[in-house]
Design an enzyme around this catalytic site. Structure first.
Site, PDB file in Angstrom:
ATOM      1  N   CYS A  88       0.843  -1.193   0.000  1.00 26.69           N
ATOM      2  CA  CYS A  88       0.000   0.000   0.000  1.00 26.69           C
ATOM      3  C   CYS A  88       0.886   1.253   0.000  1.00 26.69           C
ATOM      4  O   CYS A  88       1.657   1.456  -0.926  1.00 26.69           O
ATOM      5  CB  CYS A  88      -0.988  -0.049   1.159  1.00 26.69           C
ATOM      6  SG  CYS A  88      -2.375   1.118   0.988  1.00 26.69           S
ATOM      7  N   HIS A 194      -3.582  -5.194  -0.396  1.00 26.54           N
ATOM      8  CA  HIS A 194      -3.073  -5.719   0.869  1.00 26.54           C
ATOM      9  C   HIS A 194      -3.003  -7.245   0.814  1.00 26.54           C
ATOM     10  O   HIS A 194      -4.041  -7.910   0.927  1.00 26.54           O
ATOM     11  CB  HIS A 194      -3.980  -5.292   2.022  1.00 26.54           C
ATOM     12  CG  HIS A 194      -3.870  -3.843   2.368  1.00 26.54           C
ATOM     13  ND1 HIS A 194      -3.014  -3.372   3.337  1.00 26.54           N
ATOM     14  CD2 HIS A 194      -4.491  -2.761   1.847  1.00 26.54           C
ATOM     15  CE1 HIS A 194      -3.114  -2.052   3.418  1.00 26.54           C
ATOM     16  NE2 HIS A 194      -4.001  -1.656   2.525  1.00 26.54           N
ATOM     17  N   GLU A 196      -2.077  -9.265   3.066  1.00 29.58           N
ATOM     18  CA  GLU A 196      -2.508  -9.844   4.351  1.00 29.58           C
ATOM     19  C   GLU A 196      -4.023  -9.887   4.483  1.00 29.58           C
ATOM     20  O   GLU A 196      -4.552 -10.573   5.359  1.00 29.58           O
ATOM     21  CB  GLU A 196      -1.888  -9.063   5.518  1.00 29.58           C
ATOM     22  CG  GLU A 196      -2.495  -7.691   5.790  1.00 29.58           C
ATOM     23  CD  GLU A 196      -2.004  -6.576   4.874  1.00 29.58           C
ATOM     24  OE1 GLU A 196      -2.350  -5.411   5.149  1.00 29.58           O
ATOM     25  OE2 GLU A 196      -1.285  -6.869   3.898  1.00 29.58           O
TER      26      GLU A 196
END
Length: 214
Positions: A88, A194, A196
């Site tokens: 990001c 992202h 994750e």
């Protein structure tokens, strides 16, 4: 092997660290994951991950506020060539300049600028938030191995990185026009989405990064 996630006050670190730890467990590896604001730990790490949440200028200032951190990052990544993953705003910081609430100098690793999203369809909301389809094209970057057109990833952002060199653009998504999803060169790679939060796609990308030998 040591993987350092840089803590410079940007938040979202534990979820990224847990995703890396999960992948390491699946790989059966005993690598050490450290979330750190210590420049010495970053300088000694075998791989470096720079997450980022918030405004470009605030994130840049957060790194500058840690005595020696900018120098440690430059030494580890650019001079020693350690594998680097920016997430990001961590990806956006590789640019020459970020134009969010004024102009702010980036690391200058990938020539280009971070601009506001300007979708052609004005009914599309900013920030761009949610799952979007990736378009990888014919790029064969090792960190994107196994990720093909049509895979989905999770985005939360109002700005995106526009690189000067099209060769540095590894993947895009569509949000009222093309939006940068991943960039990279040499030992550098970054994702606007992202990993994750991107479930199987994100875990695959993290696995690729941990196995990557640029």
């Amino acid at each position: 092997m040591t993987v350092a996630l840089i803590d410079y006050g940007s938040g979202n670190l534990r979820s990224a660290a847990k995703a890396v730890e999960r992948v390491m467990g699946e790989l059966g590896r005993m690598d050490h994951v450290t979330v750190t604001d210590d420049p010495d730990a970053v300088a000694k790490a075998d791989r470096v991950i720079l997450p980022g949440v918030g405004a470009f200028g605030d994130c840049r200032a957060g790194i500058a506020a840690l005595d020696g951190m900018a120098e440690a990052i430059e030494d580890a990544i650019i001079i020693k060539g350690r594998p680097f993953l920016g997430i990001c705003v961590g990806m956006q910081l590789m640019a020459t300049v970020g134009r969010e609430f004024g102009d702010h100098a980036g690391f200058g690793w990938l020539p280009g600028e971070v601009r506001a999203l300007t979708p052609r369809d004005q009914s599309l909301k900013i920030p761009h938030m949610g799952w979007n389809t990736l378009s990888v094209g014919d790029h064969d970057h090792p960190v994107l191995a196994g990720l093909t057109d049509g895979h989905h990833a999770y985005f939360v952002h109002s700005y995106h990185f526009v690189p000067e060199d099209p060769a540095h653009l590894l993947a895009v998504t569509e949000y009222g026009g093309p939006v940068t999803a991943a960039v990279g060169r040499d030992n550098l790679v970054g994702t606007q989405f992202h990993p994750e939060k991107s479930q199987a796609v994100g875990l695959k990308l993290i696995k690729n990064f941990l196995n990557w030998k640029p």
